[in-house]
Design a protein around this motif. Structure first.
Motif, PDB file in Angstrom:
ATOM      1  N   GLU A   6       6.073  44.138  18.754  1.00 21.32           N
ATOM      2  CA  GLU A   6       6.843  45.039  19.631  1.00 21.32           C
ATOM      3  C   GLU A   6       8.321  45.052  19.257  1.00 21.32           C
ATOM      4  N   LEU A   7       8.853  43.861  18.952  1.00 21.38           N
ATOM      5  CA  LEU A   7      10.269  43.776  18.553  1.00 21.38           C
ATOM      6  C   LEU A   7      10.510  44.570  17.277  1.00 21.38           C
ATOM      7  N   LEU A   8       9.648  44.358  16.272  1.00 16.55           N
ATOM      8  CA  LEU A   8       9.833  45.049  14.985  1.00 16.55           C
ATOM      9  C   LEU A   8       9.736  46.560  15.175  1.00 16.55           C
ATOM     10  N   LEU A   9       8.703  47.002  15.899  1.00 17.36           N
ATOM     11  CA  LEU A   9       8.505  48.443  16.101  1.00 17.36           C
ATOM     12  C   LEU A   9       9.705  49.062  16.814  1.00 17.36           C
ATOM     13  N   SER A  10      10.266  48.321  17.769  1.00 21.97           N
ATOM     14  CA  SER A  10      11.387  48.864  18.549  1.00 21.97           C
ATOM     15  C   SER A  10      12.648  49.022  17.715  1.00 21.97           C
ATOM     16  N   LEU A 152       6.064  46.097   5.890  1.00 16.25           N
ATOM     17  CA  LEU A 152       6.409  46.119   7.309  1.00 16.25           C
ATOM     18  C   LEU A 152       5.563  47.155   8.028  1.00 16.25           C
ATOM     19  N   MET A 153       5.474  48.364   7.470  1.00 14.50           N
ATOM     20  CA  MET A 153       4.796  49.454   8.176  1.00 14.50           C
ATOM     21  C   MET A 153       3.919  50.262   7.233  1.00 14.50           C
ATOM     22  N   GLU A 154       2.666  50.442   7.648  1.00  6.63           N
ATOM     23  CA  GLU A 154       1.720  51.283   6.905  1.00  6.63           C
ATOM     24  C   GLU A 154       1.587  52.621   7.635  1.00  6.63           C
TER      25      GLU A 154
END
Ligand SMILES: O=P(O)(O)OC[C@H]1O[C@H](OP(=O)(O)OP(=O)(O)O)[C@H](O)[C@@H]1O
Ligand SMILES: Nc1ncnc2[nH]cnc12
Length: 179
Positions: A6-10, A152-154
């Motif tokens: 949640e922290l990373l996505l935010s 980090l993100m796909e």
């Protein structure tokens, strides 16, 4: 979703129509500016490096440098830069590829990787998988093994994962976030 996810996505900002119409750009600069998020990301990647038995971290220019270098330090491993063509002074291996918005060529110093190495490739975004696939090819052509690819993100709608399956040859593709 975990607290870390949640922290990373935010801390990832969506920018519409950058660098060209139709692309939703995933901007990681807010994450880099937040020490708690950047540390959590570095720790998560370092855990993957340890779990996969990596002996070196390969970072892909430019955002893969920012993310990969602290992972190498945290995991106690060497960092190998894979650069856009024409930037490395020594003898290089080169690989051309296409990405979500254009095409490019990447290079690595051939002497930086040996048959004893297991490489974790680190980058911010997996989109079409063109960049990651080219980097896996470079690692293999240098004689080293791929321990895995960590992003980090796909962006799953761009089908990078199926594209990478053959090149990965059983090595894991670890995405901390998937959209
Ligand atoms: O899966 P793909 O479709 O290949 O796209 C992913 C790649 O695109 C971006 O890099 P970019 O080439 O824009 O370079 P930068 O890091 O220098 O901004 C990103 O950092 C990945 O390396
Ligand atoms: N949508 C996107 N956002 C950030 N980096 C990218 N690299 C390729 N596609 C991207």
């Amino acid at each position: 979703m975990t607290d870390v996810e949640e922290l990373l996505l935010s801390r990832i900002r969506d920018v519409a129509d950058y660098p060209e119409p139709g692309v939703m750009f995933k901007d990681i600069t807010p994450l880099l500016a937040d020490p708690a998020a950047f540390t959590a990301l570095t720790d998560a990647f370092a855990e993957i490096a340890e779990r996969t038995g990596a002996t070196k971290i390969v970072g892909l220019e430019a955002r893969g440098f920012i993310l990969g270098a602290p992972v190498a330090v945290r995991a106690g491993l060497g960092f190998i830069p894979v650069r856009k063509a024409g930037k490395l002074p020594g003898a290089t291996l080169s690989q051309a590829y296409d990405l979500e918005y254009g095409s490019a060529e990447i290079e690595v110093h051939a002497e930086d990787l040996t048959a004893d190495d297991r490489v974790l490739v680190v980058d911010d975004v997996l989109a079409t998988g063109g960049t990651a696939e080219a980097s896996i090819r470079l690692v293999h052509r240098a004689g080293a093994a791929v321990a895995g690819v960590a992003v980090l993100m796909e962006l799953s709608f761009l089908d990078g994962r199926p594209r990478l399956q053959a090149a990965l040859d059983g090595a894991p593709l670890e995405a901390l976030l998937t959209v």
